[in-house]
Design a protein around this motif. Structure first.
Motif, PDB file in Angstrom:
ATOM      1  N   UNK A 139      70.135  93.357 -71.187  1.00  0.00           N
ATOM      2  CA  UNK A 139      70.820  94.096 -70.129  1.00  0.00           C
ATOM      3  C   UNK A 139      69.817  94.817 -69.226  1.00  0.00           C
ATOM      4  N   UNK A 140      69.984  94.684 -67.942  1.00  0.00           N
ATOM      5  CA  UNK A 140      69.039  95.301 -67.010  1.00  0.00           C
ATOM      6  C   UNK A 140      67.975  94.330 -66.544  1.00  0.00           C
ATOM      7  N   UNK A 141      67.753  93.285 -67.316  1.00  0.00           N
ATOM      8  CA  UNK A 141      66.834  92.233 -66.887  1.00  0.00           C
ATOM      9  C   UNK A 141      67.659  91.034 -66.420  1.00  0.00           C
ATOM     10  N   UNK A 142      67.009  90.106 -65.775  1.00  0.00           N
ATOM     11  CA  UNK A 142      67.685  88.879 -65.366  1.00  0.00           C
ATOM     12  C   UNK A 142      66.649  87.788 -65.232  1.00  0.00           C
ATOM     13  N   UNK A 143      67.039  86.657 -64.700  1.00  0.00           N
ATOM     14  CA  UNK A 143      66.086  85.547 -64.590  1.00  0.00           C
ATOM     15  C   UNK A 143      64.912  85.908 -63.673  1.00  0.00           C
ATOM     16  N   UNK A 144      65.219  86.673 -62.630  1.00  0.00           N
ATOM     17  CA  UNK A 144      64.137  87.025 -61.695  1.00  0.00           C
ATOM     18  C   UNK A 144      63.109  87.943 -62.352  1.00  0.00           C
ATOM     19  N   UNK A 146      62.429  88.075 -65.459  1.00  0.00           N
ATOM     20  CA  UNK A 146      61.693  87.275 -66.434  1.00  0.00           C
ATOM     21  C   UNK A 146      60.604  86.461 -65.749  1.00  0.00           C
ATOM     22  N   UNK A 147      60.961  85.887 -64.620  1.00  0.00           N
ATOM     23  CA  UNK A 147      60.017  85.069 -63.868  1.00  0.00           C
ATOM     24  C   UNK A 147      58.858  85.940 -63.350  1.00  0.00           C
ATOM     25  N   UNK A 148      59.216  87.146 -62.863  1.00  0.00           N
ATOM     26  CA  UNK A 148      58.199  88.061 -62.339  1.00  0.00           C
ATOM     27  C   UNK A 148      57.217  88.473 -63.436  1.00  0.00           C
ATOM     28  N   UNK A 149      57.752  88.721 -64.630  1.00  0.00           N
ATOM     29  CA  UNK A 149      56.893  89.100 -65.756  1.00  0.00           C
ATOM     30  C   UNK A 149      55.945  87.968 -66.130  1.00  0.00           C
ATOM     31  N   UNK A 150      56.464  86.766 -66.063  1.00  0.00           N
ATOM     32  CA  UNK A 150      55.641  85.615 -66.391  1.00  0.00           C
ATOM     33  C   UNK A 150      54.449  85.530 -65.431  1.00  0.00           C
ATOM     34  N   UNK A 151      54.735  85.690 -64.153  1.00  0.00           N
ATOM     35  CA  UNK A 151      53.685  85.668 -63.126  1.00  0.00           C
ATOM     36  C   UNK A 151      52.687  86.809 -63.351  1.00  0.00           C
ATOM     37  N   UNK A 152      53.232  87.989 -63.684  1.00  0.00           N
ATOM     38  CA  UNK A 152      52.382  89.163 -63.865  1.00  0.00           C
ATOM     39  C   UNK A 152      51.427  88.965 -65.043  1.00  0.00           C
ATOM     40  N   UNK A 153      51.916  88.322 -66.105  1.00  0.00           N
ATOM     41  CA  UNK A 153      51.051  88.065 -67.265  1.00  0.00           C
ATOM     42  C   UNK A 153      49.940  87.093 -66.871  1.00  0.00           C
TER      43      UNK A 153
END
Length: 575
Positions: A139-144, A146-153
């Motif tokens: 809750x509070x997260x979404x696909x976007x 998740x995608x942003x976190x992936x890029x940030x990592x």
DNA sequence: GCCGTTTTCGGCCCGACTGTTTTCAGTCG
């Protein structure tokens, strides 16, 4: 020696502990405690001296932001090796905040949420959760998200997410800046942030702009090929990752607010907070759009106007660190900083005779092209074998070569120099006769550097007292990101420099940036002289002299403090 | 948890952007 290593780790250990505490207090919704801890973490990490020394002297409260409660915690840590409050919270939140916090878009709240829902404790857990598509269900997260976190990592892993020396990316920043400018979409464009303050390292590039066609300008910017990934893009603020591995923030602001914007985005944050305090105390409000009294604009178009209306002298960007400059500006007592244009000579360079890669002639020609008045060629001495240091005979041959050049009455004077090894016992690597023939003797420590504070200090002081040194090279010996500073009692060393008329070097080589600016200030308080050197090992590195000058300015130095400055050089070298 | 040229209590800088909400919390600088 073992205990000295531990002493020096205490600053960084305490700093990380207070960072962690700040994160955990954030989760606990104790906002103000968090702010207090974060502030102390920062001030401890910026300390030049040892926390343990302050503990012995009962001066822990001198550290900015340390009150009675934090003082007790530091004492508890030193005496027992633990802080009970930290241990309790750590038990509750067994999380690797240090690395997770470096991921763009992850703050304490979201870290806590991911910990609670998915049991994420570290970067590996986070990566696995992304790969198995579990983040987007929280809750509070979404696909976007998740995608942003992936890029940030990915970004974090590719760059190490650390700050890089300004000197190594300065040209790239300038090139990128020129490219943006060449599009003709912006009426004003200026580099702000830590690059404008000439900080030794930068984490990102801040650029401030104004435009009569902001939408078009933003579109143009976003279309530049140097941009690898867009993090955020709004009406006035665009945040991107550049292909050269740096973040870049572009702000587009109204022409009328440009001065206020420039002040704001130049920072530092701490400096700005002080300015806002002053604004509030005068019944005004300061933000990036201007200085206001109620609805009325008091100043906004120029930086000078903002400072003036706050009752301050204009503060040069290099000084904006909340390290006393606000108080000085209030009293109209800021130093007249040594000007970049006044530095037209380099005290520290090498050629291919030792570990450089340009010839003597190439270095000299490059110096002439830069319109230098002097350059000291300072080869390593014989015991630094790794750099092919020269022996007496080779130095004498080099000196004849220099004399021959100087006879030609070029606009450039070449100084006979040596970067001289100070041996383990403080004795010197070359004979007295040769050293007396030299114009510039830079005493340096490169070998057996892991000695304790007493031996290192004695080693420096003995060399300084020889009466044969002009200056001491890169005194802390730190290498940004790879080597901690040597253990040295700088009060003793600077006093010895003053007593023996030995200058202190500011080395502009990117990974050195040595002395750090806070130690420059300390050295200045002993009224020593300074020499600036690029430590160039090739013609293309002579430009690092500018960064030595920047450190000098950040250390509050004036022309009279710096031997490179025209007048001082003439006094010392009679030309 | 810190701090004091109006304060030892009641403040603590301020605004932009995003994503996920259905009016805002979290993050960033």
């Amino acid at each position: 020696m073992w205990f000295l290593t531990i002493i020096f780790m205490i600053n960084s250990e305490l700093s990380s502990i207070f960072e962690d505490l700040a994160d955990m207090e954030d989760i606990e919704e104790n906002h103000w405690e968090s702010i207090a801890y974060r502030k102390v973490a920062k001030s401890i990490s910026m300390l030049t001296g040892d926390v343990l020394d302050l503990y012995h002297e009962k001066k822990l409260r001198n550290i900015e932001g340390v009150g009675s409660a934090i003082e007790k915690k530091i004492i508890e840590y030193i005496e027992t090796g633990k802080i009970s409050k930290y241990e309790i919270l750590k038990e509750k939140y067994n999380i690797d905040f240090q690395s997770l916090r470096k991921i763009q878009g992850l703050g304490p709240k979201r870290i806590a949420l991911l910990h609670l829902t998915l049991g994420i404790k570290n970067l590996d857990d986070l990566g696995a959760a992304i790969d198995s598509d579990r983040i987007s269900k929280v809750p509070g997260f979404g696909t976007k998200s998740q995608e942003a976190l992936k890029k940030a990592i990915e970004f974090y892993k590719s760059t190490g997410a650390g700050r890089i020396p300004l000197a190594t990316c300065y040209d790239d920043i300038q090139k990128f800046f020129d490219k943006i400018n060449s599009g003709g979409k912006f009426t004003e464009l200026q580099i702000a942030g830590s690059a404008r303050r000439m900080k030794d390292t930068v984490g990102d590039i801040d650029i401030l702009s104004s435009s009569t066609i902001p939408e078009e300008a933003a579109k143009y910017f976003l279309g530049l090929e140097e941009i690898k990934h867009v993090i955020a893009s709004g009406d006035t603020k665009i945040s991107v990752i550049l292909s050269l591995g740096l973040n870049c923030d572009l702000r587009i602001i109204d022409h009328k607010s440009f001065g206020a914007g420039l002040q704001y985005f130049t920072g530092s944050k701490e400096h700005n907070i002080r300015l806002r305090d002053i604004a509030i105390s005068k019944g005004m409000k300061l933000n990036e759009y201007g200085l206001f009294k109620g609805e009325k604009v008091i100043a906004s178009e120029t930086e000078h106007g903002i400072y003036k209306e706050l009752g301050l002298q204009w503060v040069p960007p290099e000084l904006r660190e909340n390290m006393g400059e606000v108080e000085a500006a209030l009293e109209n007592s800021l130093p007249e900083l040594v000007d970049y244009d006044l530095i037209r000579g380099d005290f520290h360079t090498h050629t291919d005779a030792t570990d450089g890669h340009s010839t003597f002639r190439q270095m000299v020609d490059a110096a002439i092209k830069l319109d230098y008045k002097f350059i000291a060629i300072t080869e390593h001495s014989k015991s630094l074998k790794i750099a092919h240091g020269l022996d007496e005979k080779k130095f004498m041959a080099r000196n004849r070569e220099i004399e021959k050049f100087n006879e030609k009455k070029s606009s450039l004077r070449v100084l006979k120099g040596v970067e001289l090894e100070i041996l383990k016992d403080g004795s010197l690597d070359l004979s007295k006769g040769l050293l007396q023939e030299m114009d510039v003797v830079i005493g340096a420590i490169h070998q057996s550097v892991n000695d304790d504070i007493r031996n290192n200090t004695t080693r420096f002081v003995r060399a300084i007292e020889s009466g044969l040194l002009t200056t001491i090279a890169h005194p802390t010996g730190r290498l940004l990101g790879t080597r901690e500073p040597y253990h040295i009692d700088f009060d003793t060393v600077f006093q010895a420099c003053k007593d023996n008329n030995v200058a202190v070097e500011i080395n502009g080589f990117p990974t050195r940036s040595d002395l750090p600016y806070d130690l420059v200030k300390k050295a200045k308080s002993y009224k020593v002289n300074f020499t600036l050197g690029s430590d160039a090992h090739g013609t293309e590195q002579l430009k690092y002299l500018r960064f030595a000058t920047a450190i000098a300015r950040r250390g509050w130095l004036e022309s009279k403090d710096v031997l490179n400055a025209d007048l001082q050089f003439s006094k010392k070298f009679g030309k």
